[in-house]
Design a protein around this motif. Structure first.
Motif, PDB file in Angstrom:
ATOM      1  N   VAL A 293      -9.848  -2.130  -3.059  1.00  0.00           N
ATOM      2  CA  VAL A 293      -8.907  -1.590  -1.516  1.00  0.00           C
ATOM      3  C   VAL A 293     -10.588  -1.303  -1.323  1.00  0.00           C
ATOM      4  CG1 VAL A 293      -8.169   0.389  -0.174  1.00  0.00           C
ATOM      5  CG2 VAL A 293      -6.950  -1.077  -2.088  1.00  0.00           C
TER       6      VAL A 293
ATOM      7  N   TYR B   7      -8.802   0.343   6.162  1.00  0.00           N
ATOM      8  CA  TYR B   7      -8.375   0.209   4.332  1.00  0.00           C
ATOM      9  C   TYR B   7      -7.767  -0.953   3.979  1.00  0.00           C
ATOM     10  CZ  TYR B   7      -8.969   4.860   4.318  1.00  0.00           C
ATOM     11  OH  TYR B   7      -9.476   6.160   4.574  1.00  0.00           O
TER      12      TYR B   7
ATOM     13  N   TYR C 194       2.696  -3.636   4.519  1.00  0.00           N
ATOM     14  CA  TYR C 194       1.067  -4.769   3.754  1.00  0.00           C
ATOM     15  C   TYR C 194       0.977  -5.647   4.854  1.00  0.00           C
ATOM     16  CZ  TYR C 194       2.635  -8.734   0.916  1.00  0.00           C
ATOM     17  OH  TYR C 194       3.484  -9.908   0.112  1.00  0.00           O
TER      18      TYR C 194
ATOM     19  N   ASN D  84      -3.352  -0.702  -6.619  1.00  0.00           N
ATOM     20  CA  ASN D  84      -3.617  -0.095  -5.084  1.00  0.00           C
ATOM     21  C   ASN D  84      -3.837   1.650  -5.077  1.00  0.00           C
ATOM     22  OD1 ASN D  84      -3.447  -2.612  -4.541  1.00  0.00           O
ATOM     23  ND2 ASN D  84      -1.519  -2.638  -3.511  1.00  0.00           N
TER      24      ASN D  84
ATOM     25  N   ASP E  52      -6.799   3.044  -5.921  1.00  0.00           N
ATOM     26  CA  ASP E  52      -8.030   2.866  -5.177  1.00  0.00           C
ATOM     27  C   ASP E  52      -8.146   4.266  -3.986  1.00  0.00           C
ATOM     28  OD1 ASP E  52      -8.871   1.268  -6.586  1.00  0.00           O
ATOM     29  OD2 ASP E  52      -8.758  -0.872  -5.261  1.00  0.00           O
TER      30      ASP E  52
ATOM     31  N   LYS F 121      -8.418  -5.623   1.254  1.00  0.00           N
ATOM     32  CA  LYS F 121      -8.934  -5.856  -0.117  1.00  0.00           C
ATOM     33  C   LYS F 121      -9.162  -7.806   0.940  1.00  0.00           C
ATOM     34  CE  LYS F 121      -6.144  -4.406  -3.085  1.00  0.00           C
ATOM     35  NZ  LYS F 121      -4.645  -4.900  -4.364  1.00  0.00           N
TER      36      LYS F 121
ATOM     37  N   GLY G 124       0.862  -0.979  -0.377  1.00  0.00           N
ATOM     38  CA  GLY G 124       0.052   0.177   0.148  1.00  0.00           C
ATOM     39  C   GLY G 124       0.727   1.486   0.030  1.00  0.00           C
TER      40      GLY G 124
ATOM     41  N   GLU H 186     -13.004   0.308   2.583  1.00  0.00           N
ATOM     42  CA  GLU H 186     -12.697   1.002   3.405  1.00  0.00           C
ATOM     43  C   GLU H 186     -14.163   1.169   3.948  1.00  0.00           C
ATOM     44  OE1 GLU H 186     -12.188   5.384   2.678  1.00  0.00           O
ATOM     45  OE2 GLU H 186     -14.657   5.994   1.998  1.00  0.00           O
TER      46      GLU H 186
END
Length: 462
Positions: free
Chosen positions: A249, A224, A194, A308, A311, A226, A189, A251
């Protein structure tokens, strides 16, 4: 019979000759009208025109007029910035409203903006544990409003000793760009890390330690991650949210943090979850994310995956990207070839940020003062000036902005003075929290000076 018919009257012959001569003369004069102009000895003979007295006058042509010269627009003098004495200037190489610092400055002055103004600060161990950034964040939030520390990873690591917030976690597996194994750059990210959960439940608890007033509380906690097969996200005391299966991604936002703490739980029963972090922030004002990573020269910022980053740009817009690197490249930055190669990575990173965050302001921060021992005692490393020059050239070529960290510290040799004051470590490369507070004040004044210049420039119509 007389021969009179063979002898003409002499009077009649004389008259005929006169008429013939006059006719021939008239014809010659008519033909002379059509002759081209004749010049003798530099004088032009007048044109012959036997009919000028009886011919109708030719219509007169209007007198030729010289068009008035186009009205010259008044030339504006080039805009001249004014910087208070002792304030380190931010050199802005942006040429229009979409470059340099203009976007960031305009949002700081936008009273109608219904979201935070976000700063993404990429650096190395110079800002580890929120050194310098904790104080800069505090000053900006005191001036422009805002709450919270911004970005927090799902596990403590680089910022495990922050002045502002602390974390306790369980269930996560960490993967960062500095890890030698089990790291895939295609998954990282914006913080170049990650965190994975294979199955079950993982949690992250974050709580303030009260060192900075505006960062000690926040209005929203946003997670945040996936979840290709879906996941359940909850914040203690603020409810829960079910995230549908998606490769992108997502939220989950909760009204949590007013008491300076938040406990996040992520659960999955089918498939794995890849989490990136959470944002602790207010609804407006300034948010400053510390996205530093210990031990990196900055190459990998350009490798943040496009999908990423796209997103995150959609979910969490960023307005100013700061790139401060070089401390971990000084030992090798001795040749022009290396420096040019080094700058090429940041050109890629700048292009990527601009591609995903249209109009984003970019600020290049020159390398900090660093010293080494020599036969003559402690001296600033010669590579500092060399790398700083290349970083400023980078800002100019990319129409970004530039400020010298060495100048913010006080110039060449400042690290030695910082160590003497107890503001820096005795490796003569890293400042501590006290040194960071001093640098933050100078940095803040530079931002204020740049904003004042922007305001005056707009008022003057530039």
């Amino acid at each position: 019979m007389t021969n009179n018919q063979n002898n003409c009257d002499p009077h009649m012959n004389s008259s005929a000759k006169v008429y013939i001569i006059v006719a021939l003369t008239f014809i010659l004069l008519l033909l002379a009208y059509y002759l081209p102009p004749i010049a003798i000895g530099g004088y032009s003979l007048r044109q012959v025109d036997v009919l000028s007295d009886i011919a109708p006058a030719a219509p007169s042509k209007p007198a030729a007029t010289t068009p008035a010269p186009p009205r010259a627009e008044p030339q504006r003098k080039p805009w001249k910035e004014e910087w208070p004495a002792g304030v380190v200037p931010i050199t802005d190489y942006g040429e229009d409203s979409t470059q340099g610092m203009n976007h960031f400055y305009s949002l700081l002055l936008d009273k109608k903006l219904d979201r935070p103004v976000r700063i993404a600060y990429y650096s190395d161990s110079f800002v580890e544990g929120d050194i310098m950034l904790a104080d800069l964040r505090h000053l900006l939030q005191a001036e422009f409003g805002g709450q919270g520390v911004g970005w927090v990873d799902m596990m403590p690591g680089f910022n495990d000793q922050r002045l502002t917030v602390q974390e306790k976690t369980s269930g996560w597996t960490r993967h960062a760009v500095v890890d030698k194994k089990d790291f895939k750059s295609s998954l990282m990210g914006p913080s170049q890390a990650y965190y994975t959960l294979a199955a079950g439940t993982a949690s992250t608890s974050v709580y303030n330690v009260g060192a900075k007033q505006y960062a000690s509380q926040w209005e929203r906690t946003t997670v945040y991650l996936k979840a290709p097969r879906g996941a359940q996200v909850s914040v203690e005391g603020a409810g829960s949210s079910r995230l549908n299966a998606s490769p992108r991604v997502q939220e989950a936002t909760f009204a949590a943090g007013r008491d300076g703490r938040a406990r996040v739980q992520v659960s999955t029963t089918v498939g794995s979850v890849t989490a990136f972090g959470m944002a602790l922030e207010g609804r407006r004002g300034v948010v400053l994310d510390n996205l530093g990573m210990r031990g990196i020269p900055g190459f990998t910022v350009a490798d943040i995956p496009d999908d990423n980053l796209a997103d995150f740009a959609r979910l969490r817009p960023c307005d100013l990207v700061v790139l401060q690197f070089g401390l971990n490249a000084l030992e090798t930055c001795k040749s022009d070839k290396f420096c040019k190669h080094y700058m090429a990575y940041f050109k890629r990173a700048i292009a990527k940020f601009r591609r995903h965050y249209p109009g984003v302001s970019i600020l290049i921060v020159g390398v900090s003062d660093a010293q080494q021992r020599s036969a003559g005692g402690l001296r600033t490393m010669p590579q500092v000036a060399k790398l700083t020059a290349y970083q400023q050239q980078l800002a100019a070529s990319e129409k970004a902005a530039f400020i010298s960290m060495q100048a913010l510290m006080g110039g060449e040799g400042s690290m030695q003075r910082y160590v003497a004051k107890g503001w820096a470590e005795k490796d003569y490369k890293h400042i501590n929290y006290r040194g960071g507070a001093a640098v933050a004040r100078n940095f803040y004044m530079s931002i204020k000076g740049g904003l004042d210049n922007y305001r005056r420039k707009k008022t003057a119509g530039y």
